[in-house]
Design a protein around this motif. Structure first.
Motif, PDB file in Angstrom:
ATOM      1  N   PRO A  29       0.858  -1.516  -0.238  1.00 43.36           N
ATOM      2  CA  PRO A  29       0.141  -0.271  -0.444  1.00 43.36           C
ATOM      3  C   PRO A  29       0.904   1.421  -0.345  1.00 43.36           C
ATOM      4  O   PRO A  29       1.721   1.253   0.716  1.00 43.36           O
ATOM      5  CB  PRO A  29      -0.713  -0.125   1.572  1.00 43.36           C
ATOM      6  N   GLU A  30       0.377   1.872  -0.680  1.00 41.63           N
ATOM      7  CA  GLU A  30       1.300   3.109  -0.630  1.00 41.63           C
ATOM      8  C   GLU A  30       1.618   4.046   0.001  1.00 41.63           C
ATOM      9  O   GLU A  30       2.759   4.266  -0.145  1.00 41.63           O
ATOM     10  CB  GLU A  30       0.556   4.792  -1.754  1.00 41.63           C
ATOM     11  N   SER A  31       0.859   4.462   1.190  1.00 39.73           N
ATOM     12  CA  SER A  31       1.223   4.502   2.568  1.00 39.73           C
ATOM     13  C   SER A  31       2.209   4.416   3.166  1.00 39.73           C
ATOM     14  O   SER A  31       3.241   4.391   3.428  1.00 39.73           O
ATOM     15  CB  SER A  31       0.377   4.841   3.313  1.00 39.73           C
ATOM     16  N   LEU A  32       2.651   2.692   2.849  1.00 37.43           N
ATOM     17  CA  LEU A  32       4.154   2.051   3.791  1.00 37.43           C
ATOM     18  C   LEU A  32       5.304   1.389   2.676  1.00 37.43           C
ATOM     19  O   LEU A  32       5.477   1.751   3.571  1.00 37.43           O
ATOM     20  CB  LEU A  32       2.712   0.407   4.238  1.00 37.43           C
ATOM     21  N   SER A  33       4.844   2.164   1.580  1.00 42.28           N
ATOM     22  CA  SER A  33       5.579   1.965   0.613  1.00 42.28           C
ATOM     23  C   SER A  33       7.375   1.653   1.201  1.00 42.28           C
ATOM     24  O   SER A  33       8.212   1.167   1.133  1.00 42.28           O
ATOM     25  CB  SER A  33       5.134   2.445  -0.805  1.00 42.28           C
ATOM     26  N   SER A  34       7.152   3.306   1.743  1.00 39.73           N
ATOM     27  CA  SER A  34       8.569   3.932   1.551  1.00 39.73           C
ATOM     28  C   SER A  34       9.155   3.239   2.989  1.00 39.73           C
ATOM     29  O   SER A  34      10.574   2.932   3.182  1.00 39.73           O
ATOM     30  CB  SER A  34       8.231   5.872   1.763  1.00 39.73           C
ATOM     31  N   ARG A  35       8.514   3.809   4.120  1.00 42.75           N
ATOM     32  CA  ARG A  35       8.449   2.915   5.275  1.00 42.75           C
ATOM     33  C   ARG A  35       9.218   1.431   5.146  1.00 42.75           C
ATOM     34  O   ARG A  35      10.073   0.856   6.085  1.00 42.75           O
ATOM     35  CB  ARG A  35       7.064   2.766   6.390  1.00 42.75           C
ATOM     36  N   LEU A  36       8.088   0.821   4.242  1.00 38.66           N
ATOM     37  CA  LEU A  36       8.586  -0.993   4.015  1.00 38.66           C
ATOM     38  C   LEU A  36      10.004  -1.162   3.645  1.00 38.66           C
ATOM     39  O   LEU A  36      10.837  -2.135   3.864  1.00 38.66           O
ATOM     40  CB  LEU A  36       7.632  -1.592   3.726  1.00 38.66           C
ATOM     41  N   GLU A  37       9.994   0.003   2.118  1.00 40.49           N
ATOM     42  CA  GLU A  37      11.737  -0.429   2.291  1.00 40.49           C
ATOM     43  C   GLU A  37      12.849  -0.022   2.825  1.00 40.49           C
ATOM     44  O   GLU A  37      13.660  -0.463   2.518  1.00 40.49           O
ATOM     45  CB  GLU A  37      11.615   0.393   1.342  1.00 40.49           C
ATOM     46  N   GLU A  38      12.478   1.329   3.591  1.00 24.60           N
ATOM     47  CA  GLU A  38      13.729   2.039   4.118  1.00 24.60           C
ATOM     48  C   GLU A  38      13.612   0.508   5.711  1.00 24.60           C
ATOM     49  O   GLU A  38      15.381   0.096   5.549  1.00 24.60           O
ATOM     50  CB  GLU A  38      13.184   2.869   5.170  1.00 24.60           C
ATOM     51  N   GLU A  39      12.667   0.650   6.278  1.00 29.13           N
ATOM     52  CA  GLU A  39      12.589  -1.005   6.729  1.00 29.13           C
ATOM     53  C   GLU A  39      13.365  -2.283   6.723  1.00 29.13           C
ATOM     54  O   GLU A  39      14.509  -2.813   7.543  1.00 29.13           O
ATOM     55  CB  GLU A  39      11.293  -1.446   7.474  1.00 29.13           C
ATOM     56  N   ARG A  73      -8.917  -4.429   6.158  1.00 27.95           N
ATOM     57  CA  ARG A  73      -9.366  -4.274   7.996  1.00 27.95           C
ATOM     58  C   ARG A  73      -8.135  -4.083   8.727  1.00 27.95           C
ATOM     59  O   ARG A  73      -8.324  -4.042   9.888  1.00 27.95           O
ATOM     60  CB  ARG A  73      -9.616  -5.949   7.772  1.00 27.95           C
ATOM     61  N   SER A  74      -6.669  -3.494   8.133  1.00 33.50           N
ATOM     62  CA  SER A  74      -5.874  -2.963   9.023  1.00 33.50           C
ATOM     63  C   SER A  74      -5.551  -1.446   9.485  1.00 33.50           C
ATOM     64  O   SER A  74      -6.149  -0.946   7.385  1.00 33.50           O
ATOM     65  CB  SER A  74      -4.962  -3.645   9.303  1.00 33.50           C
ATOM     66  N   LYS A  75      -5.732  -1.001  10.114  1.00 27.97           N
ATOM     67  CA  LYS A  75      -4.755   0.350  10.278  1.00 27.97           C
ATOM     68  C   LYS A  75      -3.407   0.286  11.272  1.00 27.97           C
ATOM     69  O   LYS A  75      -3.340  -0.177  12.006  1.00 27.97           O
ATOM     70  CB  LYS A  75      -5.780   1.033  10.931  1.00 27.97           C
ATOM     71  N   VAL A  76      -2.651   0.529  10.167  1.00 28.78           N
ATOM     72  CA  VAL A  76      -1.281   0.354  10.651  1.00 28.78           C
ATOM     73  C   VAL A  76      -0.429   2.077  10.239  1.00 28.78           C
ATOM     74  O   VAL A  76      -0.992   2.635   9.103  1.00 28.78           O
ATOM     75  CB  VAL A  76      -0.054   0.077   9.632  1.00 28.78           C
ATOM     76  N   PRO A  77      -0.521   2.507  10.685  1.00 24.73           N
ATOM     77  CA  PRO A  77       0.702   4.169  11.067  1.00 24.73           C
ATOM     78  C   PRO A  77       1.620   3.371   9.592  1.00 24.73           C
ATOM     79  O   PRO A  77       2.678   3.296   9.598  1.00 24.73           O
ATOM     80  CB  PRO A  77       1.452   4.241  12.323  1.00 24.73           C
ATOM     81  N   ALA A  78       1.719   4.963   9.270  1.00 27.50           N
ATOM     82  CA  ALA A  78       2.349   5.050   8.522  1.00 27.50           C
ATOM     83  C   ALA A  78       3.958   5.447   8.258  1.00 27.50           C
ATOM     84  O   ALA A  78       4.354   5.345   8.886  1.00 27.50           O
ATOM     85  CB  ALA A  78       1.914   5.829   6.644  1.00 27.50           C
ATOM     86  N   ALA A  79       4.420   5.736   7.213  1.00 27.83           N
ATOM     87  CA  ALA A  79       6.336   6.498   7.866  1.00 27.83           C
ATOM     88  C   ALA A  79       6.115   7.454   9.109  1.00 27.83           C
ATOM     89  O   ALA A  79       5.202   8.427   9.174  1.00 27.83           O
ATOM     90  CB  ALA A  79       6.414   7.632   6.157  1.00 27.83           C
ATOM     91  N   SER A  80       7.014   8.161   9.591  1.00 28.19           N
ATOM     92  CA  SER A  80       7.613   8.461  10.599  1.00 28.19           C
ATOM     93  C   SER A  80       6.686   9.485  10.011  1.00 28.19           C
ATOM     94  O   SER A  80       6.178  10.731  11.724  1.00 28.19           O
ATOM     95  CB  SER A  80       8.773   8.902  10.648  1.00 28.19           C
ATOM     96  N   ALA A  81       7.108  10.771   9.287  1.00 37.17           N
ATOM     97  CA  ALA A  81       6.212  11.513   9.326  1.00 37.17           C
ATOM     98  C   ALA A  81       5.079  11.589   9.775  1.00 37.17           C
ATOM     99  O   ALA A  81       4.651  12.897  10.506  1.00 37.17           O
ATOM    100  CB  ALA A  81       6.796  12.179   7.770  1.00 37.17           C
TER     101      ALA A  81
END
Lengths: 302, 101
Positions: A29-39, A73-81
């Motif tokens: 998902p777009e909101s998680l994309s950058s976070r997951l790649e960096e992680e 069905r999930s709500k996950v905090p996205a990137a740090s910003a």
């Protein structure tokens, strides 16, 4: 040495590994994309072995698929910003309607299964229709009641192979080819139905059983040498199914053993080699598919 | 941040992840460290971490280091929330009750 090899392998696979992680993150998902790649890239650094890194990257691809499925069905905090602003992002930026990728894949697989099943059934029914020997079907004679003549039945035909008996003192085999004599009793089965009521129309069905025909292979070639040395003789009855062109429609089988496995095998080999040289059975002069037995006699010349 | 205490499907792998965090509830762990403790593959581990985070059992933040001076990229660190600690303890307590025969 092994460290150097591992380092070079790691360099080779690093491009693939990073590309896989990048692709996996892009599919998230777009909101998680950058976070997951960096992680994932950060966690990748904790692994040193090239294969372990590659396995990690492949696992990330799998993780993306699972995360995408969990998304609605999930709500996950996205990137740090985003987190710092206190927002919790609902991951619904990918459409998951009735025709999502998952549903489409499901329908595609179901459709393929249906097509395969239909094709299989159609092929099986066609094969069954074409391979049913017509002579096994009932011969309907109207309106004469079914009466069969005494001659009806299967006629066993013998192939007699006369081979000179080997001399027990001389180990050399006798010449087989020149002394082979094949005899065949052609006795066609004719079913003539008697006329019972003279006023009704008569239909006479004549059935001629199939038999070995022209160009049948040299039978002496099939007498096994060990059987000749051992003086084995016997009659092996082989059942064959042939089409209208005299070709085998199924593998020949031994109907009655000669008592010697070698001779039975030789008879089966002969029957197989003769495919295309059988004479088809006829019904009213018309060639038909048929199954019939014939005997192959292995006999040493006295 | 709004936290939602939703139920989490308890698989064996989820229990192992929770167990790794319960060894020291105040400790913050990166995904790589959780992997080292649980040996769960990345394909299973990260969805579990995200699931627990979305349920409010975990919170995560970026590691506060300077990547250039540390010589490595910053990691994402996960930590049990008070809700997560309570719920995880309840889950393990239910297992410790045993089975009545």
């Amino acid at each position: 040495m092994s460290q150097r090899k591992e380092r070079s392998r790691r360099t080779d696979l690093d491009g693939v590994t990073h590309w896989l992680i990048h692709q996996a993150a892009q599919r998230a998902p777009e909101s998680l994309s950058s976070r997951l790649e960096e992680e994932w890239l950060a966690d990748l650094e904790s692994r040193s072995a090239a294969l372990s890194r590659l396995r990690f990257a492949v696992g990330c691809c799998w993780a993306t698929m699972v995360i995408v499925n969990d998304c609605p069905r999930s709500k996950v905090p996205a990137a740090s910003a985003a987190v710092s602003t206190g927002g919790v992002l609902t991951l619904t930026d990918r459409g998951f309607g009735y025709f999502s990728l998952r549903s489409a894949t499901l329908f595609l697989i179901a459709g393929l299964h249906f097509a395969l099943f239909y094709g299989m059934i159609a092929t099986l029914s066609h094969t069954r229709r074409s391979t049913t020997p017509p002579d096994l079907q009932n011969i309907v004679v109207k309106p004469v009641p079914a009466v069969t003549s005494p001659s009806q039945g299967t006629v066993l035909k013998d192939w007699i192979i006369n081979v000179p008996k080997p001399d027990t003192e001389t180990p050399s085999l006798p010449p087989i080819q020149s002394d082979v004599r094949a005899e065949y009793n052609e006795t066609p089965v004719v079913r003539d139905l008697p006329v019972s009521p003279p006023e009704t129309p008569i239909h006479i069905v004549s059935h001629v059983a199939g038999r070995p025909g022209a160009g049948f292979p040299e039978t002496g070639d099939f007498y096994p040498s060990p059987a000749i040395r051992a003086g084995e003789e016997g009659l092996s009855t082989v059942s064959v199914c042939v089409d209208v062109r005299g070709r085998l429609t199924s593998a020949p089988t031994t109907e009655k053993s000669s008592g010697s496995a070698r001779l039975d095998d030789a008879a089966l080999r002969l029957a197989r080699a003769a495919s295309g040289h059988y004479r088809a059975a006829t019904d009213d002069g018309q060639p038909v598919n048929s199954c019939y037995p014939f005997g192959v006699r292995f006999q040493l010349k006295k | 941040m709004v936290k939602k205490d939703t139920s989490v499907r308890m698989s064996l792998q989820t229990l192992r992840v929770l167990e790794a965090f319960l060894e020291n509830p105040s400790e913050q762990l990166a995904g790589a460290q959780v992997h080292q403790r649980t040996r769960i593959a990345s394909g299973t581990l990260y969805p579990i971490l995200l699931r627990l985070e979305s349920a409010g059992w975990f919170v995560s933040r970026w590691e506060s280091i300077d990547p250039s001076s540390a010589g490595r990229p910053r990691r994402r660190l996960y930590r049990l929330t008070s809700t997560g600690l309570r719920r995880a303890s309840e889950v393990f307590a239910s297992f410790n009750r045993g089975v009545l025969v």
